[in-house]
Structures are given as C-alpha cells and as structure tokens.
Design an enzyme around this catalytic site. Structure first.
Site, mmCIF file in Angstrom:
data_model
loop_
_atom_site.group_PDB
_atom_site.id
_atom_site.type_symbol
_atom_site.label_atom_id
_atom_site.label_comp_id
_atom_site.label_asym_id
_atom_site.label_seq_id
_atom_site.Cartn_x
_atom_site.Cartn_y
_atom_site.Cartn_z
ATOM 1 N N HIS A 118 61.574 9.807 -18.966
ATOM 2 C CA HIS A 118 61.988 8.433 -19.263
ATOM 3 C C HIS A 118 60.784 7.533 -19.494
ATOM 4 O O HIS A 118 59.734 7.674 -18.860
ATOM 5 C CB HIS A 118 62.943 7.872 -18.204
ATOM 6 C CG HIS A 118 62.392 7.685 -16.814
ATOM 7 N ND1 HIS A 118 61.791 6.523 -16.401
ATOM 8 C CD2 HIS A 118 62.409 8.494 -15.738
ATOM 9 C CE1 HIS A 118 61.449 6.631 -15.127
ATOM 10 N NE2 HIS A 118 61.804 7.826 -14.696
ATOM 11 N N ASP A 166 55.660 7.250 -12.331
ATOM 12 C CA ASP A 166 57.059 7.534 -12.596
ATOM 13 C C ASP A 166 57.509 6.634 -13.741
ATOM 14 O O ASP A 166 57.686 5.455 -13.532
ATOM 15 C CB ASP A 166 57.859 7.244 -11.309
ATOM 16 C CG ASP A 166 59.370 7.336 -11.511
ATOM 17 O OD1 ASP A 166 60.098 6.811 -10.659
ATOM 18 O OD2 ASP A 166 59.798 7.953 -12.506
ATOM 19 N N GLU A 202 66.317 4.757 -17.410
ATOM 20 C CA GLU A 202 66.606 5.680 -16.306
ATOM 21 C C GLU A 202 66.682 4.909 -14.999
ATOM 22 O O GLU A 202 67.571 5.129 -14.175
ATOM 23 C CB GLU A 202 65.527 6.765 -16.214
ATOM 24 C CG GLU A 202 65.836 7.896 -15.237
ATOM 25 C CD GLU A 202 65.395 7.602 -13.808
ATOM 26 O OE1 GLU A 202 64.675 6.608 -13.590
ATOM 27 O OE2 GLU A 202 65.792 8.368 -12.911
ATOM 28 N N GLU A 203 65.772 3.960 -14.831
ATOM 29 C CA GLU A 203 65.645 3.281 -13.540
ATOM 30 C C GLU A 203 66.828 2.378 -13.214
ATOM 31 O O GLU A 203 67.004 1.976 -12.070
ATOM 32 C CB GLU A 203 64.347 2.459 -13.506
ATOM 33 C CG GLU A 203 63.081 3.286 -13.646
ATOM 34 C CD GLU A 203 62.772 4.159 -12.422
ATOM 35 O OE1 GLU A 203 63.558 4.151 -11.458
ATOM 36 O OE2 GLU A 203 61.753 4.866 -12.445
ATOM 37 N N HIS A 251 57.353 3.697 -7.235
ATOM 38 C CA HIS A 251 58.000 2.402 -7.462
ATOM 39 C C HIS A 251 57.216 1.244 -6.858
ATOM 40 O O HIS A 251 57.783 0.207 -6.530
ATOM 41 C CB HIS A 251 59.451 2.370 -6.932
ATOM 42 C CG HIS A 251 60.384 3.208 -7.749
ATOM 43 N ND1 HIS A 251 61.747 3.210 -7.583
ATOM 44 C CD2 HIS A 251 60.144 4.089 -8.748
ATOM 45 C CE1 HIS A 251 62.306 4.049 -8.446
ATOM 46 N NE2 HIS A 251 61.354 4.603 -9.160
#
Lengths: 344, 335
Positions: free
Chosen positions: B56, B166, B194-195, B305
C-alpha cells in the site's frame, strides 16, 4: 545581527542543566564579538564585560539562563534499552515518539518509542517516565561499550520559522532570553555607555537558580535585569498567560525593584515599545529571585518573553517579543548613567 | 536509494499522489495504469498463474478538520495513529508543506488530573503561527492533510528510523521485484487507503481476480522494554514475518507451508507473527469475488504508525529475497 539569528544559533547547541558545555562554547564565541573580556565562573556561567566609560557609574548585569531540560541514563536493560531520569520538569506526555541524542563515548542517535497499544493495560493513565526508555538499536553488550550510567541525553529538534514572526524551537526557555541579551550587546556595540555592563549566561537555573546565585555573588552589580520566559496564550490557554506578539512582559511585585521596574515601564511607554504587565505576589520562579538577595542586595528587574508549550519538545514564541525586550533593555542602560533616581 | 526516497514522500490515506507518481517513474512493466480509486497497477505478462503482488502507498497521517478563532488547527487522524506519539511533534501540512507543531497546554498549567490522563486528539491542536482563523486559512485549507516530520536515519546495529516504513518497505520491494522476469502473469499493485480500512485492495482484487495474492507489508514489532516474549509479536532481526492469522485473514495452509519451504531451501530467515491482532490488505483480497489464496510477508517495525518507526535492514532484505524466491518457484507448486 537580529535576535532571531542569535536564537537559531543558540537553539542549535545543546546544554542541559549541569552539562552545558556545547552551548557554553557558542555563548563564549558570541560574547567575544561584543565584550572587552569573557570569563567562565566555577559553575560554568559565562560572564562578558563591556566596560563603561565612567568607573564610578553603577554597574548593571543583564542575564538569562543557558541551561535546558534533558535526560540522564539511569540503567541499561537486558535488551539494550536505556532507562532514564529527567533533568528539569518534563511533561512525560511529550516524550513518546521523540528523537534524541545520547552523549556517550560518541553521539548516538536514539528514539523514545511509544508503549505498543496492545500492551497498554490502563488506557485511562498517561505514560510515566518509568514506562519509557531510549532505543539506540544496540544489544546490551554493544550498548555497554558506548554508554554508561550518568550519560546525558538531549532532545533532537530543528529551529523552525512558522507564519509571520512566530518560531518553534526546543529551548526558547531561555535561549530566547539569551538572544535578547546578545541583541542588547549588538544594539550597544558602537554606543559609549557610562556603566560597566555584565552580560551573564547562567547555568543550572532549571535545577534551582544556582548559576544566578553564584554569578551574582561574584559580580555584585548595582542593578540586574533578568530575562526569562512566561506562559503565552494558545488554544485552550487564556488564563495566567500573555499574548504572543504584544510585547515583553514586565513583572511587578516584591521580587522586583519598584523604581527600576517603573522606570522600564516609563521608557517603554515613551518610546512606543510594546509591553505587557504582570503582577507576581511572591517568587517569580526566575533567576531574579536569587539575584535580588545576593550579597549586599541587587536592584533587580525581570522581563519575560511570552512562550507557548513551555518545556515541551517544541516551544513557540513571537520573535518581535524578543526584539522588544532587547530594545527596552538597551534604552534603559543608555539612560541609566548615575542611577540616583532609582535609589531609596 | 529507493526506500529512503519513498519514505520522504507525503502520501497519507486518500492523498497517495506523490507515491503514485514516483512509482510510475521507476516502474518497468508491460502495462501501467491507475484504476478508478487510485490504485496503480503494473502488469508484467506471463503464461502461468495470475498473481497479484501488492503493497500500500498510503501512510498514516492527519487531516485538518477545523480552525479555531485564534488561528489554531483542529485535526483528526488518517489511519490508526497512537495519540501518545503526537504531542509536541512537528508536522508538515498540505502540498505547500506548511510547518506546524502539535500542541497542548504546557505542563505547568495542567491540573493534577490533566497531568495523569492521556491526551485525546480533540484536546490538541496544531500551531502554525497564525493569529486568526482568516490568517490560518491563507496558508492551510479545511481537508488538507498533514504528515509527520520523520527523516530516514540509519542508526544502531543495521537499523533505520523513519516515518512511513509501513508500507514504503512494501513499495520498495515491489519496485525491485518488478525488475526481474518471472514465469507467472504478475500484477504489481500499489494500493490506496489500506490504513483506513483495506479499501484500495478490495477494488484491485475485484478487477484483477488473481489466482494467488502476495501482500508485502510493515508489521508490528514490540520486542521493546516492558514487553514479555509472548507479547513481542515479532523481533527485529528475526527475519521476514509471515502471518498465520490476523483480524482480517487466515492464511491458506498450503500456501503458508509453501513459503516456509522456500525460505528453508534458500536459507532465508523467517519468523511467524505471534498475535492475531491487526489487519492487512490480505483481509480484503482473500474475501474478494470467489475467494483468493493470500499470504503476507512483512518487515517487522518497532513503533509502527509513529514518526520514529524502526526496522532492521537485514529483515528488509529477507522479505525481498523471500518474495523473489516465492515468485520464482510459483509455477512448480500446486497451491
């Protein structure tokens, strides 16, 4: 040089209470451009003397503290993480997600991570210093070669201009004050001043005004102006705080000499310098508290720069307030001469 | 260096443009196109199985949701940010990258109660140095995104700190794999959003309808102070991570065993994710259409994150090598 240029240089060097080496070096260099002599006292405070033309005129000390908050290694865990204690009053809530430098055998990059969310047992409690540690990416054995208990840890930030005259930096408390002091020296560079002016960058203010106590005892000036910071208004903060950009804050109260303070207010009002006024009934919590009662007593005034998010990683101020602080002090020094009007 | 450049781009969920443009510039494929939701698809034709390999493009970030009268910005998170990492950090807002500080009351002004409670996002704001709503709106608009200040920094023993590992690690691996020739018909898909709910992958899977999917991700690694071994999930340096099961998907058993075999044969370090929490694009893909066999290979990241996520460069290499090995041998398995 502008006040903001001084601030950017000073904020770029670290100098944690009791371990002010790096910033002390910068301050000495800067003072040497303006002072007839520069010395360092036993605790590490830097004293610059700009000699006056009249040896009998009263001397004046202008000062700010050079130290900032930091951390100190207290142990190395089995996983190679560094536990720490705080030097100065941190809000632990600003630490997760922070980049740091560990001053070990060499400067080591590290991060303070956040507690993994699935491991947080009590979501109603903020993280404590004891829950946090520094990750330098090494095993215990590797860490022990480079770091020991007592090593200092500084916070990594970068001086950032925001909109208008606002700036974000790590320790405007009190490099902003020092920037004002340097700007005073800059403004008076080619001015013949009657009085001896001592520009002093004190150490260990955050631990209890210690550098102020010892440097004031050494110099015993007749007058002193301390420059520090006070709370600035921001979102959700309107009480016990001052507007940023509306001028330096002059404090009135028993800690400050009434006549000297009144004179500063007059000078500001007669010269259209923006000021705000603060009433403080007791300890101002600044170097002024120690200086006032040093030795035979020193007539002391306090100017404070309104500052948002004091003691957080990024503090914010309006640079105009540093400039107006410097302008006011410079005018006071030029007008001081014999100072008879300021005695009891 | 591709990964370093990728992490420096600003692309939170719903605003993946910068990464999409970068990938387009560096991709080598027979067909390159963007679908209706913004996924970038790069197809390298082959005569074997139809395989979808994806990563992603989006990172977690913030979105500006309002202005206060005195010029401060209110915000919400794009994706799951742990609010504990937000306070007193620098962010950059919008295409003009306006700098701001995430802020709240100074510690001296907090009540005892306030000091002991964690801060919620609604008690924080962003200070850009504006003095009024009108002034703030000259620099920032409602709906602008904001991204962490978090430069790619090697440190420690083969580690790297950066924002957005990420899933720029996944994007970097895909760009490398694309340089190779494999027998299968491979669709390299750079997904969006995606998140915020594995959304881009759902659309891509529906359109491509692959036989098999391989998702390259960044995943949680909690081998940090204060966590016991059973809570660590993965370990930095422990190798490429495979997931047996998470909240969104249960891995196909044969596919799972195939990858384990390939790792063993080629001496690639592998670890199995030791939790069932979290979710990846595999969750969307597996349930698409009539069902698609899916596996996830991930790089373990501490402090995922957050602006200071950390990975081990050897784990990144393991994921790259294992994905390559899995694709090379795909036609000789009967998954």
């Amino acid at each position: 040089m502008e006040a903001c240029e001084f601030l950017e240089i000073l904020d770029g060097a670290y100098g944690i209470s009791g371990n002010e080496d790096e910033v002390r070096g910068e301050i000495r260099n800067l003072f040497e451009n303006y002072c007839d002599s520069v010395s360092t006292d036993a605790l590490g405070s830097v004293i610059g003397l700009k000699k006056g033309t009249d040896g009998s005129a009263p001397s004046v000390m202008i000062e700010a503290h050079m130290d900032e908050l930091g951390l100190m290694v207290s142990s190395i865990t089995d996983g190679g993480f560094l536990k720490f204690v705080t030097i100065g009053g941190f809000d632990p809530k600003v630490l997760p997600g922070t980049e740091v430098t560990v001053h070990g055998v060499e400067k080591l990059f590290g991060v303070i991570g956040a507690m993994p969310p699935h491991l947080v047992t009590d979501r109603s409690k903020a993280s404590d210093i004891d829950d946090l540690c520094v990750d330098i990416g090494l095993s215990k054995a590797q860490a022990e070669e480079k770091v020991k208990v007592g090593d200092i840890i500084s916070i990594n930030t970068s001086y950032t201009r925001l909109c208008g005259d606002y700036a974000a930096a790590r320790c405007i408390d009190d490099r902003g004050g020092l920037a004002a002091v340097l700007r005073v020296l800059d403004l008076l560079k080619d001015v013949k001043v009657k009085n001896d002016v001592y520009a002093v960058a004190t150490v260990q203010e955050e631990l209890g005004l210690r550098g102020a106590r010892t440097s004031a005892a050494l110099l015993q000036p007749d007058f002193a102006i301390a420059v520090d910071v006070t709370h600035g208004k921001s979102s959700g903060v309107s009480e016990d705080a001052f507007e940023c950009g509306k001028g330096t804050v002059i404090t009135m109260g028993p800690n400050l000499d009434r006549k000297l303070t009144k004179k500063m207010i007059e000078i500001a009002q007669n010269n259209n310098i923006d000021i705000q006024k603060e009433a403080c009934a007791g300890n101002t919590g600044t170097d002024a508290w120690e200086i006032q009662v040093s030795g035979r007593g020193i007539r002391t005034a306090l100017l404070s720069i309104p500052l948002r998010y004091m003691h957080a990683n990024y503090e914010v101020c309006n640079l105009k307030d540093i400039e107006s602080t410097a302008q006011l002090i410079a005018m006071l020094i030029v007008g001081l001469k014999g100072g008879e009007d300021l005695c009891f | 260096m591709l990964l370093k450049e990728l992490t420096s781009l600003f692309a939170p969920s719903g605003f993946e443009d910068e990464v999409r443009e970068f990938v387009k510039k560096h991709a080598c494929a027979d067909e390159i196109y963007t679908d209706r939701i913004g996924n970038l698809i790069c197809r390298k034709k082959g005569r074997g199985k139809r395989i979808m390999v994806c990563a992603h493009m989006d990172e977690v970030g913030l979105m500006i949701t309002g202005f206060t009268e005195d010029g401060f910005l209110k915000f919400d998170s794009l994706g799951g940010i742990e609010t504990a990492v937000l306070l007193s950090k620098k962010v950059y807002i919008g295409e003009k990258r306006v700098p701001g500080i995430v802020c709240a009351k100074a510690v001296h002004l907090q009540s005892k109660d306030e000091r002991s409670k964690p801060l919620e996002m609604k008690s924080m704001s962003i200070d850009i140095g504006a003095e009024s709503r009108e002034e703030a709106q000259k620099y920032v608009s409602l709906g602008d995104y904001a991204v962490f200040d978090g430069e790619y920094t090697p440190f420690g023993d083969k580690l790297v700190k950066s924002k957005a590992l990420d899933d720029r690690v996944g994007c970097a691996v895909l760009l490398e794999l694309m340089k190779n020739e494999y027998e299968s018909d491979i669709y390299y898909v750079f997904t969006v959003q995606e998140e915020v709910g594995l959304r881009g992958a759902k659309v891509a899977a529906h359109e491509i309808n692959p036989d098999i999917a391989l998702v390259i991700e960044g995943t949680t690694c909690s081998d940090v102070y204060g966590s016991h071994e059973h809570n660590q999930v993965t370990n930095l340096g422990g190798g490429a991570v495979m997931t047996a099961m998470d909240r969104a998907a249960v891995s196909d058993r044969n596919y799972f065993e195939y990858i384990k075999r390939v790792a063993k044969d080629e001496n690639i370090k592998l670890q199995i994710k030791r939790t069932t929490a979290g979710g990846t694009d595999a969750g969307s893909i597996q349930r698409s259409l009539n069902g698609i066999k899916t596996a996830v290979l991930a790089v373990p990241c501490r402090y995922i994150h957050s602006p200071v996520s950390v990975m081990n460069t050897e784990d990144f290499e393991s994921v790259h090598r294992l994905a390559d090995a899995a694709l090379r041998n795909m036609e000789r398995t009967d998954i």
